[in-house]
Scaffold this active site. Structure first.
Site, PDB file in Angstrom:
ATOM      1  CD  GLU A 128      -2.033   4.077  -6.629  1.00  0.00           C
ATOM      2  OE1 GLU A 128      -2.393   5.245  -6.477  1.00  0.00           O
ATOM      3  OE2 GLU A 128      -1.456   3.438  -5.724  1.00  0.00           O
ATOM      4  CG  ASN A 156      -3.074   4.053   0.215  1.00  0.00           C
ATOM      5  OD1 ASN A 156      -4.286   4.182   0.272  1.00  0.00           O
ATOM      6  ND2 ASN A 156      -2.493   2.869   0.173  1.00  0.00           N
ATOM      7  CG  HIS A 183      -1.732  -0.143  -4.413  1.00  0.00           C
ATOM      8  ND1 HIS A 183      -2.025   1.140  -4.067  1.00  0.00           N
ATOM      9  CD2 HIS A 183      -2.167  -0.912  -3.378  1.00  0.00           C
ATOM     10  CE1 HIS A 183      -2.596   1.167  -2.877  1.00  0.00           C
ATOM     11  NE2 HIS A 183      -2.697  -0.070  -2.447  1.00  0.00           N
ATOM     12  CB  SER A 234      -0.847   0.065   1.276  1.00  0.00           C
ATOM     13  OG  SER A 234      -1.670  -1.040   1.387  1.00  0.00           O
TER      14      SER A 234
END
Ligand SMILES: NC(=O)c1ccc[n+]([C@@H]2O[C@H](COP(=O)([O-])OP(=O)(O)OC[C@H]3O[C@@H](n4cnc5c(N)ncnc54)[C@H](O)[C@@H]3O)[C@@H](O)[C@H]2O)c1
Length: 287
Positions: free
Chosen positions: A152, A191, A140, A119
């Protein structure tokens, strides 16, 4: 190289979702976890998700059986030996990820791409545990994997253009929308934006400015987000949010804005005391 067989490391929240969507596009999948009970739990989750698809008429019982038939659970690392792609989804712990990648490097063919679903953490650091950093990439996914559209694709310092292209192509085959993260930076895109909004929501409650319910109502109706930050933390797990925020603090110049609020730490301790929901903000048993 056509990707026909995939190894997924970790049968948890993300791992079983990733294994499922790879099998749904016709790949053979090995889903590896460290204990039989984790593997079985992962397989049960996949079964449950697919059964809902059957109930809703999105797939037939035969389709479901075919998808399940392509997924082999294992506790043995050797089961990942002859795959064309590895996607790692073990716990968010850099030392664990490095040791898993070192082992995978010795086990799989040299041309095989080793992708991590981290993450937040450094792809370059994970890649340094291998002898093929040009083949290591961030891939991701988002939770729940079968429903969330984004992947991602993240470059480590040495990740090759071919690796990025092949990872993007495979993500698209899985039905995902991809974005390329050109630099290996903590939290990538989503994130880096999402964690501060969760932390700020906790601070608002901690400072007594509003209740968690009202924060969720405000964000859903004022920003048109589908979920409030507290609902989202219950889904993703507050410990992951906390680890990511602590990682930001360490990696992004120890700026004050990345200091975790006390209430966040208290909720993690409360979770360790046996709360069942992701963060424990809401007691779903009463709903
Ligand atoms: N939960 C989310 O919303 C989310 C979203 C995107 C990315 N991620 C990332 O995905 C990764 C996994 O997160 P999760 O939520 O699925 O965690 P999880 O705790 O649900 O699952 C992790 C699994 O990895 C297993 N594991 C530990 N060591 C292992 C090893 N050596 N080999 C194989 N399996 C091993 C654990 O037993 C556990 O079952 C983390 O890096 C996390 O940051 C999580």
């Amino acid at each position: 190289m056509e990707i026909k067989k995939v190894a997924v490391l970790g049968a948890g929240t993300m791992g079983n979702g990733i294994a499922q969507i790879c099998a749904q596009v016709g790949c053979d999948v090995v889903m590896r976890d460290i204990e039989e009970r984790f593997v079985e739990n992962g397989l049960k989750n996949i079964d449950r998700f697919l059964s809902k698809g059957v109930e809703k008429g999105k797939m037939t019982e035969d389709d479901k059986a075919a998808v399940l038939g392509r997924i082999k659970g294992s506790t043995k690392m050797e089961a990942c030996k002859d795959v064309d792609l590895v996607i790692e989804a073990v716990l968010e712990d850099i030392e664990l990820k490095k040791s898993v990648f070192k082992e995978l490097d010795g086990l799989t063919r040299p041309e095989v791409i080793l992708a991590t679903n981290t993450s937040s953490m450094s792809i370059t650091e994970i890649a340094a545990a291998t002898s093929r950093p040009e083949k290591v990439v961030g891939m991701h996914f988002f939770n729940p994997v079968p429903l969330m559209k984004l992947v991602e694709v993240i470059r480590g310092y040495y990740t090759s253009d071919d690796t990025v292209a092949a990872t993007t192509e495979f993500s698209k085959k899985l039905g995902k929308i991809t974005v390329e993260v050109k630099k290996d930076s903590p939290g990538f895109i989503v994130n880096r934006i999402m964690i501060p909004h969760m932390v700020e929501a906790i601070k608002i409650v901690e400072e007594g400015i509003a209740s968690k319910e009202d924060v969720d109502i405000a964000v859903k109706n004022g920003l048109n987000y589908p979920m409030g930050p507290f609902e989202l933390m219950d889904l993703t797990g507050i410990d992951i949010c906390y680890f990511v925020n602590e990682y930001f603090y360490k990696e992004l110049n120890k700026e004050n804005k990345w200091v975790s609020p006390n209430l966040m730490k208290t909720m993690i301790r409360a979770k360790r005391l046996g709360r069942k929901t992701g963060a424990g903000w809401y007691d779903y048993s009463k709903k």
